[in-house]
Enzyme design. Structure first.
Site, short mmCIF file in Angstrom:
data_model
loop_
_atom_site.label_atom_id
_atom_site.label_comp_id
_atom_site.label_asym_id
_atom_site.label_seq_id
_atom_site.Cartn_x
_atom_site.Cartn_y
_atom_site.Cartn_z
CE1 TYR A 81 -3.53 -2.65 0.70
CE2 TYR A 81 -2.27 -3.13 2.84
CZ TYR A 81 -3.48 -3.62 1.89
OH TYR A 81 -4.21 -4.56 2.28
CE LYS A 139 -5.73 -8.30 9.18
NZ LYS A 139 -6.83 -8.29 8.34
C1 LIG Z 1 -7.58 -8.30 6.88
C2 LIG Z 1 -8.45 -8.77 6.29
C3 LIG Z 1 -8.64 -9.69 5.30
C4 LIG Z 1 -7.50 -10.11 4.53
O1 LIG Z 1 -6.80 -10.80 4.99
P1 LIG Z 1 -5.00 -11.11 4.35
O2 LIG Z 1 -4.54 -11.99 5.38
O3 LIG Z 1 -4.32 -9.81 4.52
O4 LIG Z 1 -4.91 -11.58 3.22
C5 LIG Z 1 -9.78 -10.08 4.76
N1 LIG Z 1 -10.94 -9.52 5.54
C6 LIG Z 1 -10.95 -8.67 6.80
C7 LIG Z 1 -12.06 -8.44 7.47
C8 LIG Z 1 -9.52 -8.26 7.22
O5 LIG Z 1 -9.35 -7.77 8.16
#
Ligand SMILES: *Cc1c(COP(=O)(O)O)cnc(C)c1O
Length: 428
Positions: A19, A270
């Site tokens: 980004y 995450k």
């Molecule tokens: C971060 C995020 C994603 C994408 O996850 P990545 O591991 O970065 O590909 C998708 N949905 C939500 C709600 C997120 O916060």
């Protein structure tokens, strides 16, 4: 930066950052180590972390329990393919996630990133209908301000701005992106929209309670419950993207719980491994799963990431779940929430502040005509905190183990820097 380590200048010429407009953005801040809620920079300074490394490090960094679990797994088997072979960390993790998730969510498909878990959820939803002989359900309904990831399918259900829909038009599948209804009138309009379009759609996809990367926009559990009900009334599947909200961030283990809804498909990533390893999961109900059972090989789900169910990542996820069981994480989240509500409230009256929003361990200040991202980042580092504004918001999502004193460093720096900005803005 004054003291750049020797690896920095030479290596930096060869990386492409996330980004980032590489021509104009100041270079990133070199880091030497992390520990607890602290990020130690190469020049020795320590920053209190307000971002939890993109919302992953819920137990803080280097938690000994997670490190030990990963080290032990590393000694035994760092990785083995998941095609045709099974291993304990993945199977027991699938069982454990199923037990924790609401409703009948009980089939876990592992992948390595949130975006990919969303792609998989979308494929599951489309093919669920195809396998049931309903071949006209080809589209998805997403919401304004949504963010579901950066891969093509996930981008198509993001907010049109966030998902670069104009730039990539023709390449991205066209979905229905509608305002997220909150009031009665808005629900009437949503209902009318579904009446016209639901029959051509496979599913709605939503981030429960907080739309994260689209600007920390929040809605109530009642709104989420009503959305779920409305979608179900129109025979749509409901995909709940808990990638950001999952694992305590909004005050309950999963945000869906607060609305008492039972989604058809959930995506997780995450904080799944406590911020240590790349792992994601798409979890479906038995009803979804059963639609893929057939004598016909083509009815199967055709997906299989190379590093699927990586044992190291699964070991980290187990250790992270242990910590949710053993330590008072949700109580910590509610203390953080209380602090954020009080400490950020003074920002509300500052000129140029549009809104202050808090939910669980998420605190956001929304600004008007905000363009000073780089200046804010630098000022935060000067104040000894790591806070990274984006879009029109300045926010914190600290590790849950943060102490009152460090939390006060974060909120103090936020109020001070937003305050300075507000004064400068009024003067010019
Ligand atoms: C971060 C995020 C994603 C994408 O996850 P990545 O591991 O970065 O590909 C998708 N949905 C939500 C709600 C997120 O916060």
């Amino acid at each position: 930066m004054t003291d750049q380590p020797d690896w920095f200048a030479d290596g930096f010429k060869h990386v492409w950052l996330p980004y980032t407009q590489m021509q104009t953005t100041p270079p990133p801040v070199p880091v030497a180590a992390t520990d607890g809620v602290f990020i130690t920079l190469s020049d020795g300074r320590r920053l209190v972390d307000g971002v939890s490394s993109w919302w992953t490090a819920c137990h803080g960094y280097n938690h000994p329990h997670i490190r030990e679990a990963v080290a032990e797994q590393l000694g035994r088997m760092p990785h083995v393919m998941f095609g045709g072979l099974a291993h304990e960390p993945a199977l027991t993790l699938a069982q454990r996630l199923s037990a924790l998730l609401p409703g009948d969510l009980s089939r876990v498909f592992f992948s390595e990133s949130g975006s990919v878990s969303v792609e998989i959820a979308m494929k599951m939803a489309l093919q669920f209908w195809i396998n049931n002989g309903e071949t006209r359900r080809r589209k998805f309904i997403g919401f304004e301000y949504a963010y579901h990831g950066d891969t093509i399918g996930a981008m198509s259900v993001c907010d049109p701005e966030e998902g670069m829909h104009a730039l990539f038009s023709g390449l991205l599948p066209e979905q229905h992106i509608v305002p997220l209804p909150r009031t009665n009138d808005e629900f009437v309009r949503f209902e009318t929209f579904l009446g016209e379009h639901a029959a051509g759609c496979a599913a709605i996809i939503i981030e429960p309670l907080v739309q994260g990367a689209g600007g920390m926009k929040m809605h109530t559990p009642e709104t989420l419950a009503r959305l779920h009900q409305t979608a179900k009334r129109h025979n749509l599947l409901v995909i709940v993207d808990e990638i950001m909200t999952g694992f305590g961030r909004t005050g309950s283990l999963f945000a869906s719980e607060q609305a008492g809804i039972a989604p058809d498909i959930v995506t997780l990533s995450k904080a799944l491994t406590g911020g240590t390893m790349a792992l994601a999961a798409t979890v479906a109900t038995n009803t979804i799963f059963d639609a893929f059972l057939s004598e016909d090989p083509e009815a199967a789900l055709m997906h299989g990431p190379t590093y699927m169910a990586n044992p190291l990542a699964c070991a980290a996820a187990h250790a992270s779940l242990d910590l949710f069981e053993r330590e008072p994480r949700l109580d910590q989240v509610s203390s953080i929430e209380k602090h954020l509500r009080e400490a950020l409230e003074p920002c509300r009256d500052m000129a140029g502040v549009v809104d202050v929003r808090v939910k669980g361990a998420i605190g956001t200040v929304q600004l008007q005509d905000f363009t000073d991202h780089d200046a804010f980042k630098a000022a935060f580092v000067e104040k000894g905190v790591w806070i990274r504004p984006f879009g029109d918001i300045v926010y914190v999502m600290p590790p849950f183990i943060i102490e009152e004193r460090e939390l006060a460093c974060l909120t103090g720096a936020m109020c001070e820097i937003v305050g300075d900005w507000s004064v400068r803005r009024s003067e010019s």
